[in-house]
Design a protein around this motif. Structure first.
Motif, PDB file in Angstrom:
ATOM      1  N   ILE A   1       0.831  -1.211   0.000  1.00  0.00           N
ATOM      2  CA  ILE A   1       0.000   0.000   0.000  1.00  0.00           C
ATOM      3  C   ILE A   1       0.863   1.257   0.000  1.00  0.00           C
ATOM      4  O   ILE A   1       0.578   2.218  -0.714  1.00  0.00           O
ATOM      5  CB  ILE A   1      -0.964  -0.029   1.214  1.00  0.00           C
ATOM      6  N   GLY A   2       1.951   1.211   0.770  1.00  0.00           N
ATOM      7  CA  GLY A   2       2.866   2.342   0.805  1.00  0.00           C
ATOM      8  C   GLY A   2       3.465   2.631  -0.562  1.00  0.00           C
ATOM      9  O   GLY A   2       3.545   3.791  -0.991  1.00  0.00           O
TER      10      GLY A   2
ATOM     11  N   GLU B   1      -2.895   4.988 -14.490  1.00  0.00           N
ATOM     12  CA  GLU B   1      -3.050   3.761 -13.707  1.00  0.00           C
ATOM     13  C   GLU B   1      -2.936   2.539 -14.627  1.00  0.00           C
ATOM     14  O   GLU B   1      -2.362   1.529 -14.278  1.00  0.00           O
ATOM     15  CB  GLU B   1      -4.447   3.802 -13.066  1.00  0.00           C
TER      16      GLU B   1
ATOM     17  N   ARG C   1       1.440   6.336  -7.121  1.00  0.00           N
ATOM     18  CA  ARG C   1       0.289   7.083  -7.635  1.00  0.00           C
ATOM     19  C   ARG C   1       0.501   8.584  -7.550  1.00  0.00           C
ATOM     20  O   ARG C   1       0.179   9.330  -8.479  1.00  0.00           O
ATOM     21  CB  ARG C   1      -0.969   6.711  -6.849  1.00  0.00           C
ATOM     22  N   ARG C   2       1.025   9.024  -6.413  1.00  0.00           N
ATOM     23  CA  ARG C   2       1.234  10.445  -6.191  1.00  0.00           C
ATOM     24  C   ARG C   2       2.202  11.009  -7.239  1.00  0.00           C
ATOM     25  O   ARG C   2       1.948  12.021  -7.867  1.00  0.00           O
ATOM     26  CB  ARG C   2       1.783  10.663  -4.775  1.00  0.00           C
TER      27      ARG C   2
ATOM     28  N   LYS D   1       0.731   4.085  -2.930  1.00  0.00           N
ATOM     29  CA  LYS D   1       0.448   5.499  -2.660  1.00  0.00           C
ATOM     30  C   LYS D   1       1.534   6.385  -3.233  1.00  0.00           C
ATOM     31  O   LYS D   1       1.268   7.408  -3.875  1.00  0.00           O
ATOM     32  CB  LYS D   1       0.340   5.727  -1.149  1.00  0.00           C
ATOM     33  N   LEU D   2       2.785   6.002  -2.980  1.00  0.00           N
ATOM     34  CA  LEU D   2       3.927   6.775  -3.456  1.00  0.00           C
ATOM     35  C   LEU D   2       3.924   6.865  -4.981  1.00  0.00           C
ATOM     36  O   LEU D   2       4.053   7.949  -5.563  1.00  0.00           O
ATOM     37  CB  LEU D   2       5.227   6.118  -2.968  1.00  0.00           C
TER      38      LEU D   2
END
Lengths: 249, 373
Positions: free
Chosen positions: A118-119, A135, A125-126, A122-123
């Motif tokens: 998940i980390g 995506e 995607r940002r 998130k990284l």
């Protein structure tokens, strides 16, 4: 940060770099310009540690360490990043899996803990959003079916995720239309920082309109033959390489 | 009334099979088809024996009928489909030498969601029969227990529009000599999908004889093997497009290290008049060492017009460019190699429709690749 002294490099016994000397400090952006066959790509590959590039003389010091003694993966973990001219296509490995594996491999080598799935997501995607990496691209096999622009954007995305100390951009402008070039340049500029050095390798002055270097070196015949500020690019654009290469360095 | 053996097999059929096997003997490397898999040498003096191997049903989904072939008085569907005449030497051997085996039937239009799990175990010869009647659908998961020698003769009959997914995982068995012949009849609009994961043994041979017998019949085969040590894996296929407008695809990927040996022999025959047939076969191998070997032999035999057939085979090493790219991103050499090997196999694995089985095969491959690194 990077001190290259009298570097001689041969490929299969043929000498390509013939005594190259170059020094880059943290926070600086340097450009290497030169005609085809001058040894630009050889320099980028030898810095990243590709096999088959033999250093016959001279030295490369990176933060005081002998860079040539390190395996490619150890250079990456220590902050060396090469944005490649021709990123390879790897069917069967999704882009996301690749990014996660690479990021955590680098972290582990530095003695840091793994980022969980998940980390990483998130990284990625940002950072992906600012580089217009969709995506859908992240779900596809690495570089497979990507356009030239998509491949280059993905290289810059990797740079944004790995946060290298020394970034080498090899012909990042090749094959890009002007819009793609602007997007890539914005991505690169966003990563300029006092802690980071960049080496931008290019044939054309065009890219340097968008990524303005602190210093320009002209590479020809395996040596630096001219050096100067950003105005040197304009001179090269106006007069061509021959004009400079012929003058005594 | 003619004599009936324990297999419910007419004495005449059994004698015929015995005569065929006696005439040919145990296959060896001087027989073209067995050039890369010398069964006679692998078995040595002990030969094929006459022991009966066993079977184990791990999961019998409701709706599937089972019959023990060692019992007397087989039902009509067994009588009808069991022991079709064969020209296959080892299949004849199992008919002649075995009195054990198992038969299954999924009746008309039965769509079975739970997989049927069957393991063939122990030493010797054993027979299998699976009948999917018209419109039936099933997943068959076939396992193989470890032993020093086993010969499985399996017949599969797919009625019109039936759909079978057949997954077979063959574990690594250094000392095992494992031979299996699968004969598949595919009626009009029926689909046979099969996936074979093999980790190799002293000698491992899987032969498939597939007949596409009606318009719209399809066969889709995929296989992967990871072979280390002295392990061997041979998949030999023969797909006959007996009817027009039939379709077959084959994709086989092998990774061989050490003195591992991967064999793929794939023959596609398009019969006279089977126009509009479409066939594609691809076999690739990566060799991770000088002593590893791959023998890939795709072959086409076309007697019809207006067909689309493609085949290809390639043997190579890992791509140096890709390896450098991954390492330059911080991935260690061992991990990068593993990633590329896994990627190489993935398009064959991705063919498995059943998600549990697909994940199982992936996990087994990862374990085998890790052990190899």
């Amino acid at each position: 940060m990077l001190e290259i002294k009298n570097l001689h490099v041969a490929i299969g016994g043929k000498e390509i770099l013939k005594g190259l000397t170059l020094s880059i400090q943290a926070g600086e952006v340097h450009a290497i310009m030169g005609p085809n066959g001058s040894g630009k790509s050889t320099l980028s590959y030898v810095l990243a540690g590709r096999a088959g590039y033999d250093i016959t003389e001279g030295s490369i010091s990176y933060n005081g360490e002998d860079l040539a003694a390190l395996a490619p993966e150890d250079r990456a973990a220590k902050g060396v990043f090469l944005a490649m001219q021709y990123p390879v296509e790897i069917p069967g490995v999704t882009t996301m899996t690749f990014l996660k594996t690479a990021l955590n491999s680098q972290r582990r080598k530095r003695g840091e803990t793994d980022l969980d799935a998940i980390g990483v997501l998130k990284l990625v995607r940002r950072k992906a959003a600012t580089l217009n990496v969709s995506e859908e691209m992240l779900k596809r096999a690495l570089n497979v079916g990507f356009s030239g622009g998509e491949k280059k954007r993905l290289e810059i995305l990797q740079m944004a995720i790995f946060e290298p100390k020394l970034a080498i951009l090899d012909e990042t402008d090749s094959g890009l239309d002007i819009d793609a070039l602007k997007l890539v340049a914005e991505g690169v500029n966003a990563l300029r920082s006092p802690e980071r050095a960049m080496l931008v390798i290019t044939h054309y002055q065009r890219l340097l309109d968008y990524i303005v270097p602190d210093r320009i070196h002209v590479l020809a015949g395996g040596r630096i033959v001219a050096e100067g500020g950003k105005e040197l690019a304009l001179e090269l654009e106006a007069k061509g390489y021959e004009h400079i290469v012929k003058e005594p360095a | 009334m003619t004599g009936v053996t324990a297999l419910g097999l007419p004495e005449a059929r059994r004698n015929e099979a015995a005569a065929l096997f006696r005439a040919r003997g145990v296959p060896h490397r001087r027989i073209e088809q067995w050039k890369y898999s010398d069964l006679k040498a692998a078995l040595g003096e002990s030969g094929v024996g006459a022991v009966v191997a066993t079977w184990l049903v791990g999961n019998l989904p409701s709706g599937v009928e089972v019959f023990d072939l060692a019992q007397k008085n087989p039902p009509d569907w067994v009588r009808e489909h069991f022991a079709h005449p064969t020209d296959n030497t080892m299949s004849a051997a199992s008919l002649a030498l075995s009195s054990g085996g198992v038969a299954f039937r999924a009746p008309k239009h039965a769509v079975i969601t739970d997989p049927l799990k069957v393991d063939f175990t122990g030493k010797g010869h054993v027979r299998g029969l699976l009948v999917l009647e018209e419109g039936a659908a099933l997943t068959l998961v076939e396992g193989a227990g470890l032993t020093d020698f086993r010969n499985v003769g399996f017949e599969i009959v797919l009625g019109e529009g039936a759909v079978l997914e057949h997954v077979r995982i063959s574990p690594n068995a250094d000392d095992g000599v494992l031979v299996e012949e699968v004969a598949v009849q595919v009626a009009a609009r029926a689909r046979y999908r099969a996936h074979f994961a093999s980790f190799g043994s002293k000698l491992s041979r899987l032969e498939l004889e597939i007949a596409l017998e009606g318009a719209g019949a399809q066969a889709h085969l995929s296989g992967v093997s990871v072979l280390d040590g002295k392990r061997h894996s041979d998949v030999t296929t023969h797909i006959v497009h007996a009817s027009g407008n039939t379709n077959s695809t084959q994709i086989f990927k092998h990774v061989a290290g050490g003195q591992g040996r991967a064999v793929y022999q794939g023959k596609v025959t398009v019969a006279k008049g089977a126009n509009g047939s479409d066939s594609n076969q691809s076999a690739k191998a990566l060799l991770l060492g000088d002593a590893a070997e791959a023998d890939l032999k795709p072959e086409l035999e076309i007697f019809a017009d207006d067909v689309k057939c493609a085949h290809g085979a390639a043997v190579g090493d890992l791509d140096a460019e890709s390896l450098f790219y991954l390492r330059a991103r911080g991935i260690s050499e061992a991990e990068a190699r593993g990633l590329l090997l896994h990627a190489f196999l993935e398009d064959a694995v991705a063919q498995i429709v059943n998600t549990d089985q697909r994940e199982l095969v992936r996990t087994e491959l990862l374990t085998a690749l890790k052990a190899m690194a």
